[in-house]
Design a protein around this motif. Sequence first.
Motif, short mmCIF file in Angstrom:
data_model
loop_
_atom_site.label_atom_id
_atom_site.label_comp_id
_atom_site.label_asym_id
_atom_site.label_seq_id
_atom_site.Cartn_x
_atom_site.Cartn_y
_atom_site.Cartn_z
N ALA A 1 0.84 -1.21 0.00
CA ALA A 1 0.00 0.00 0.00
C ALA A 1 0.87 1.25 0.00
O ALA A 1 0.57 2.23 -0.70
CB ALA A 1 -0.93 -0.03 1.21
N ALA B 1 2.37 1.75 -3.44
CA ALA B 1 1.35 2.23 -4.38
C ALA B 1 0.99 3.68 -4.12
O ALA B 1 0.69 4.45 -5.07
CB ALA B 1 0.10 1.35 -4.27
N VAL C 1 2.02 -0.48 -10.94
CA VAL C 1 1.15 -1.32 -10.12
C VAL C 1 2.02 -2.16 -9.18
O VAL C 1 3.12 -2.55 -9.55
CB VAL C 1 0.30 -2.25 -11.02
CG1 VAL C 1 -0.38 -3.35 -10.22
CG2 VAL C 1 -0.73 -1.44 -11.80
N CYS D 1 -6.37 -0.81 -11.95
CA CYS D 1 -5.46 -0.04 -11.10
C CYS D 1 -4.88 1.16 -11.85
O CYS D 1 -4.84 2.28 -11.32
CB CYS D 1 -4.32 -0.94 -10.61
SG CYS D 1 -4.79 -2.14 -9.34
N VAL E 1 -3.02 -1.35 -6.24
CA VAL E 1 -2.49 -2.59 -5.66
C VAL E 1 -3.36 -3.76 -6.10
O VAL E 1 -4.59 -3.70 -6.03
CB VAL E 1 -2.49 -2.55 -4.12
CG1 VAL E 1 -1.79 -3.81 -3.57
CG2 VAL E 1 -1.82 -1.30 -3.60
N PRO F 1 -7.72 -0.52 -5.73
CA PRO F 1 -7.15 -1.88 -5.65
C PRO F 1 -8.16 -2.96 -6.03
O PRO F 1 -9.37 -2.74 -6.04
CB PRO F 1 -6.78 -2.01 -4.17
CG PRO F 1 -7.74 -1.11 -3.47
CD PRO F 1 -7.97 0.06 -4.40
N ALA G 1 -5.46 1.11 1.05
CA ALA G 1 -5.46 1.07 -0.42
C ALA G 1 -6.84 1.40 -0.98
O ALA G 1 -6.96 2.05 -2.02
CB ALA G 1 -5.00 -0.30 -0.90
#
Length: 335
Positions: free
Chosen positions: A140, A143, A154, A240, A183, A246, A176
């Motif tokens: 997380a 990302a 990603v 994503c 993610v 996510p 996320a």
Amino acid sequence: MPQLTETADWPTPLKPGAYEDSFLLGLYERMVTIREFEDGVKFLFLEGSMPGTIHQCQGQEATAVGVCSALREDDFITSTFRGHGHALAKGLTVESLLFELFGASTGCCKGKGGSMHVGDMSKGMVPGIAIVGGGIPLAAGMALAYKMRKEPRVVACFFGDGAVAEGAFHEGVNLAAIWDLPVIFACENNLYGASTRVDLVMRNARIAERAATYGIRAETVDGNDVLAVHEATLAAAADCRAGKGPVLLELLTYRRTGHSRRDACHYQPQDEREAWARRDPIERLGARLIEAGAADAARLQEIRREVQAHFQRAVEEARRQPMPAPGDIADDVLA
């Protein structure tokens, strides 16, 4: 207990023209490489020539290869203590991985990580985190960095079914979700957390259903079908990159070896093992390749022999590799 239905049309025929033969053979070779690597490493441990311990992934080759084959080179993965297959699928060489397991300074982590921490940042793989669920909040965070930098990248975060009972799972997935982070939460649900069946510790053993509580999309995928995993990951990655947040992929698969090298795996019922053996991901793709005319049995056997010979050469090289020097002990230590 989540189960896949035995299908009468197995193996599912390939869609004509959907894939290049070279791509399909590449998937097959990569899965065979993982299987031969794991079988070979197990023998090396049993004969006492390799230090440390191991957690292996025989039977789960399609999850690693299916996910990683759908990612771009600059996408990253986070892994677990069972990371050999993830590493080989993300592009680490047999040599760099094997040297690491031998503790050599030429290994992917300079001999300081060992089996539970393999990885290579230059290949897009964060070295494995042995703490169950430890990679989830890390993914997380990575990302979040991609999103703040406006990079179309990603993170695919591998974890097992046992990790969903950890607080890190809920914290990482929730963050996320609320920030729409790119993610792919790739849960390899192999039905066992160490030696305990998932339905003994979870009333709701369908992990994909948990995504609804976080407001994110989820999908349960046949994790022993490499193309099903590949296609689900492609769709998740597209979501994503489009800023949709996510995606949780529950990949139903089966670990055909013990939790670790000391585990004889007696807790898996024989009929269950046999049923999943009939769904072997490598044999399954091989049958589809033959049926579609992409390869014949001789070509598939040739690939296996080449992979086995490559592994044996790498073992001989590994035995000659240098060990880290005592003076290197403080190098690569961050605080």
